[in-house]
Design a protein around this motif. Structure first.
Motif, PDB file in Angstrom:
ATOM      1  N   THR A 130      -7.582 -14.058  -6.095  1.00  0.00           N
ATOM      2  CA  THR A 130      -8.359 -13.037  -5.384  1.00  0.00           C
ATOM      3  C   THR A 130      -7.733 -11.683  -5.680  1.00  0.00           C
ATOM      4  O   THR A 130      -6.535 -11.497  -5.489  1.00  0.00           O
ATOM      5  CB  THR A 130      -8.354 -13.272  -3.867  1.00  0.00           C
ATOM      6  N   ILE A 131      -8.545 -10.751  -6.187  1.00  0.00           N
ATOM      7  CA  ILE A 131      -8.069  -9.386  -6.421  1.00  0.00           C
ATOM      8  C   ILE A 131      -8.494  -8.524  -5.252  1.00  0.00           C
ATOM      9  O   ILE A 131      -9.659  -8.541  -4.845  1.00  0.00           O
ATOM     10  CB  ILE A 131      -8.629  -8.806  -7.731  1.00  0.00           C
ATOM     11  N   VAL A 132      -7.542  -7.764  -4.714  1.00  0.00           N
ATOM     12  CA  VAL A 132      -7.818  -6.862  -3.599  1.00  0.00           C
ATOM     13  C   VAL A 132      -7.627  -5.427  -4.080  1.00  0.00           C
ATOM     14  O   VAL A 132      -6.516  -5.036  -4.460  1.00  0.00           O
ATOM     15  CB  VAL A 132      -6.893  -7.159  -2.401  1.00  0.00           C
ATOM     16  N   THR A 142      -1.735  -5.631   4.320  1.00  0.00           N
ATOM     17  CA  THR A 142      -1.965  -6.263   5.625  1.00  0.00           C
ATOM     18  C   THR A 142      -3.081  -7.286   5.527  1.00  0.00           C
ATOM     19  O   THR A 142      -2.985  -8.402   6.074  1.00  0.00           O
ATOM     20  CB  THR A 142      -2.309  -5.199   6.676  1.00  0.00           C
ATOM     21  N   TRP A 143      -4.150  -6.930   4.810  1.00  0.00           N
ATOM     22  CA  TRP A 143      -5.285  -7.856   4.664  1.00  0.00           C
ATOM     23  C   TRP A 143      -4.840  -9.131   3.955  1.00  0.00           C
ATOM     24  O   TRP A 143      -5.213 -10.235   4.358  1.00  0.00           O
ATOM     25  CB  TRP A 143      -6.404  -7.166   3.890  1.00  0.00           C
ATOM     26  N   VAL A 144      -4.045  -8.981   2.902  1.00  0.00           N
ATOM     27  CA  VAL A 144      -3.586 -10.156   2.151  1.00  0.00           C
ATOM     28  C   VAL A 144      -2.681 -11.031   3.023  1.00  0.00           C
ATOM     29  O   VAL A 144      -2.805 -12.265   3.018  1.00  0.00           O
ATOM     30  CB  VAL A 144      -2.853  -9.721   0.861  1.00  0.00           C
ATOM     31  N   LYS A 145      -1.784 -10.420   3.780  1.00  0.00           N
ATOM     32  CA  LYS A 145      -0.899 -11.197   4.649  1.00  0.00           C
ATOM     33  C   LYS A 145      -1.685 -12.004   5.676  1.00  0.00           C
ATOM     34  O   LYS A 145      -1.283 -13.100   6.068  1.00  0.00           O
ATOM     35  CB  LYS A 145       0.094 -10.264   5.350  1.00  0.00           C
ATOM     36  N   GLU A 146      -2.814 -11.472   6.092  1.00  0.00           N
ATOM     37  CA  GLU A 146      -3.649 -12.172   7.069  1.00  0.00           C
ATOM     38  C   GLU A 146      -4.433 -13.327   6.457  1.00  0.00           C
ATOM     39  O   GLU A 146      -4.836 -14.248   7.174  1.00  0.00           O
ATOM     40  CB  GLU A 146      -4.621 -11.188   7.727  1.00  0.00           C
ATOM     41  N   ALA A 148      -3.568 -14.896   3.123  1.00  0.00           N
ATOM     42  CA  ALA A 148      -2.839 -15.745   2.171  1.00  0.00           C
ATOM     43  C   ALA A 148      -2.309 -17.001   2.852  1.00  0.00           C
ATOM     44  O   ALA A 148      -1.885 -16.982   4.012  1.00  0.00           O
ATOM     45  CB  ALA A 148      -1.696 -14.961   1.547  1.00  0.00           C
ATOM     46  N   LYS A 149      -2.322 -18.101   2.091  1.00  0.00           N
ATOM     47  CA  LYS A 149      -1.765 -19.364   2.554  1.00  0.00           C
ATOM     48  C   LYS A 149      -0.315 -19.480   2.072  1.00  0.00           C
ATOM     49  O   LYS A 149       0.097 -18.778   1.142  1.00  0.00           O
ATOM     50  CB  LYS A 149      -2.606 -20.520   2.035  1.00  0.00           C
ATOM     51  N   PRO A 150       0.469 -20.374   2.683  1.00  0.00           N
ATOM     52  CA  PRO A 150       1.904 -20.462   2.351  1.00  0.00           C
ATOM     53  C   PRO A 150       2.200 -20.650   0.873  1.00  0.00           C
ATOM     54  O   PRO A 150       3.205 -20.128   0.376  1.00  0.00           O
ATOM     55  CB  PRO A 150       2.375 -21.672   3.174  1.00  0.00           C
ATOM     56  N   ASN A 151       1.365 -21.374   0.143  1.00  0.00           N
ATOM     57  CA  ASN A 151       1.641 -21.645  -1.266  1.00  0.00           C
ATOM     58  C   ASN A 151       1.035 -20.621  -2.218  1.00  0.00           C
ATOM     59  O   ASN A 151       1.203 -20.733  -3.434  1.00  0.00           O
ATOM     60  CB  ASN A 151       1.145 -23.042  -1.642  1.00  0.00           C
ATOM     61  N   ASP A 152       0.340 -19.629  -1.703  1.00  0.00           N
ATOM     62  CA  ASP A 152      -0.272 -18.618  -2.558  1.00  0.00           C
ATOM     63  C   ASP A 152       0.784 -17.666  -3.123  1.00  0.00           C
ATOM     64  O   ASP A 152       1.749 -17.309  -2.443  1.00  0.00           O
ATOM     65  CB  ASP A 152      -1.296 -17.798  -1.775  1.00  0.00           C
ATOM     66  N   VAL A 153       0.574 -17.264  -4.379  1.00  0.00           N
ATOM     67  CA  VAL A 153       1.401 -16.228  -4.992  1.00  0.00           C
ATOM     68  C   VAL A 153       0.804 -14.876  -4.615  1.00  0.00           C
ATOM     69  O   VAL A 153      -0.388 -14.649  -4.800  1.00  0.00           O
ATOM     70  CB  VAL A 153       1.440 -16.372  -6.527  1.00  0.00           C
ATOM     71  N   VAL A 154       1.621 -13.990  -4.067  1.00  0.00           N
ATOM     72  CA  VAL A 154       1.154 -12.660  -3.680  1.00  0.00           C
ATOM     73  C   VAL A 154       1.852 -11.623  -4.563  1.00  0.00           C
ATOM     74  O   VAL A 154       3.072 -11.505  -4.541  1.00  0.00           O
ATOM     75  CB  VAL A 154       1.431 -12.368  -2.195  1.00  0.00           C
ATOM     76  N   LEU A 155       1.065 -10.876  -5.321  1.00  0.00           N
ATOM     77  CA  LEU A 155       1.593  -9.865  -6.239  1.00  0.00           C
ATOM     78  C   LEU A 155       1.280  -8.481  -5.679  1.00  0.00           C
ATOM     79  O   LEU A 155       0.191  -7.940  -5.861  1.00  0.00           O
ATOM     80  CB  LEU A 155       0.992 -10.036  -7.632  1.00  0.00           C
ATOM     81  N   ASP A 156       2.246  -7.942  -4.954  1.00  0.00           N
ATOM     82  CA  ASP A 156       2.159  -6.619  -4.350  1.00  0.00           C
ATOM     83  C   ASP A 156       3.208  -5.748  -5.040  1.00  0.00           C
ATOM     84  O   ASP A 156       4.409  -5.908  -4.816  1.00  0.00           O
ATOM     85  CB  ASP A 156       2.433  -6.724  -2.847  1.00  0.00           C
ATOM     86  N   LEU A 157       2.779  -4.825  -5.889  1.00  0.00           N
ATOM     87  CA  LEU A 157       3.712  -4.068  -6.730  1.00  0.00           C
ATOM     88  C   LEU A 157       4.704  -3.260  -5.895  1.00  0.00           C
ATOM     89  O   LEU A 157       5.879  -3.148  -6.264  1.00  0.00           O
ATOM     90  CB  LEU A 157       2.941  -3.159  -7.682  1.00  0.00           C
ATOM     91  N   LEU A 200      -3.767 -10.647  -5.978  1.00  0.00           N
ATOM     92  CA  LEU A 200      -3.264  -9.516  -6.750  1.00  0.00           C
ATOM     93  C   LEU A 200      -3.745  -8.238  -6.074  1.00  0.00           C
ATOM     94  O   LEU A 200      -4.950  -8.030  -5.921  1.00  0.00           O
ATOM     95  CB  LEU A 200      -3.771  -9.566  -8.191  1.00  0.00           C
ATOM     96  N   ILE A 201      -2.802  -7.399  -5.646  1.00  0.00           N
ATOM     97  CA  ILE A 201      -3.123  -6.149  -4.967  1.00  0.00           C
ATOM     98  C   ILE A 201      -3.095  -5.006  -5.977  1.00  0.00           C
ATOM     99  O   ILE A 201      -2.094  -4.796  -6.663  1.00  0.00           O
ATOM    100  CB  ILE A 201      -2.118  -5.882  -3.832  1.00  0.00           C
ATOM    101  N   LEU A 202      -4.208  -4.283  -6.079  1.00  0.00           N
ATOM    102  CA  LEU A 202      -4.338  -3.186  -7.034  1.00  0.00           C
ATOM    103  C   LEU A 202      -5.039  -2.004  -6.385  1.00  0.00           C
ATOM    104  O   LEU A 202      -5.847  -2.184  -5.467  1.00  0.00           O
ATOM    105  CB  LEU A 202      -5.156  -3.623  -8.258  1.00  0.00           C
ATOM    106  N   THR A 203      -4.751  -0.808  -6.905  1.00  0.00           N
ATOM    107  CA  THR A 203      -5.495   0.364  -6.450  1.00  0.00           C
ATOM    108  C   THR A 203      -6.888   0.360  -7.064  1.00  0.00           C
ATOM    109  O   THR A 203      -7.880   0.465  -6.348  1.00  0.00           O
ATOM    110  CB  THR A 203      -4.747   1.656  -6.823  1.00  0.00           C
ATOM    111  N   GLY A 204      -6.969   0.267  -8.394  1.00  0.00           N
ATOM    112  CA  GLY A 204      -8.281   0.271  -9.041  1.00  0.00           C
ATOM    113  C   GLY A 204      -9.039   1.545  -8.731  1.00  0.00           C
ATOM    114  O   GLY A 204     -10.117   1.508  -8.133  1.00  0.00           O
TER     115      GLY A 204
END
Length: 259
Positions: A130-132, A142-146, A148-157, A200-204
């Motif tokens: 999921t791209i945010v 904050t949205w991703v933390k709410e 994401a599941k425990p096994n998800d990879v979170v890429l916050d630069l 994946l958290i991006l500005t875009g």
């Protein structure tokens, strides 16, 4: 997928995708006049314009001091590389004192700068990603933390820069940024190879940038934050973790965010 209607208009220069940092011989100054090194009439005209738009020293702002800037400094030393010389994202305003002391010490240790590619062509599809997208202060993390599941990879630069540099968030330097981008790209390749799920958290900042990431990674879903620009700016200004320099840059980036 709904795009937010963003109304506040802040004047700022159009951002460019970061480039790989190039190395040029330190002898680029040899036997060259000031004009031949690029600091002729065209540069002096640009310098005055840049300082009118950015009149305060960014290093002093980081220390909560207000000082008039006199120098348009190259963040990454260009050493004769004209692309890097004229890259507007590579310019910052400094007072004479900061330029002659802090900046010179930085340059002395920057000859082996770490190369990076912010938008690498070699990335492949990540079906469970999921791209945010969203501008600074929109609440992406904050949205991703709410969600994401425990096994998800979170890429916050921002978090990766802080982790790599061992510093508080928003306090990293250029090398921390470069290393974090390289690590992020490596993790994206691993996610593609091993079919991992994550965010994946991006500005875009522009539709073109968002389309590039979506076409390259082919995620399962895309979420675009709908926070108003006014609220984003209010959040940025009230966040004590951000220095005044960071706040200034992020508020400008909010103004650049396009629907």
């Amino acid at each position: 997928m709904k795009l937010p209607r963003l109304q506040t208009k802040l004047q700022a220069m159009t951002p460019k995708a970061p480039k790989s940092i190039k190395q040029v011989s330190d002898s680029w100054r040899d036997s060259k006049t000031t004009a031949e090194r690029g600091y002729g009439y065209k540069w002096q005209k640009y310098r005055l314009s840049f300082l009118q738009r950015n009149p305060l020293c960014v290093y002093c702002l980081e220390q909560d001091r207000v000082t008039e800037a006199k120098v348009v400094d190259h963040i990454e030393p260009h050493r004769g590389d004209q692309d890097l010389f004229w890259n507007t994202d590579n310019h910052q305003s400094l007072c004479m004192s900061c330029h002659s002391s802090i900046k010179q010490r930085e340059e002395a240790g920057s000859k082996n700068s770490t190369a990076y590619v912010f938008m690498p062509d070699w990335l492949g599809p990540i079906p469970r990603l999921t791209i945010v997208f969203g501008c600074a202060g929109s609440g992406k993390s904050t949205w991703v933390k709410e969600h994401a599941k425990p096994n998800d990879v979170v890429l916050d630069l921002d978090e990766m820069i802080a982790d790599i540099g061992g510093k508080p968030i928003y306090k990293g330097n250029k090398q921390d940024f470069a290393l974090a981008v390289r690590k992020r790209n490596s993790l994206l390749l691993q996610m593609s190879k091993h079919n991992q799920s994550g965010y994946l958290i991006l500005t875009g900042s522009t539709p073109a940038q968002r389309r590039w990431w979506v076409s390259k990674l082919q995620p399962s879903s895309v979420h675009i934050m709908e926070t108003s620009k006014e609220e984003c700016i209010e959040r940025i200004m009230s966040d004590e973790r951000r220095t005044m320099s960071v706040k200034q840059k992020q508020i400008q980036s909010v103004g650049k965010w396009e629907i």
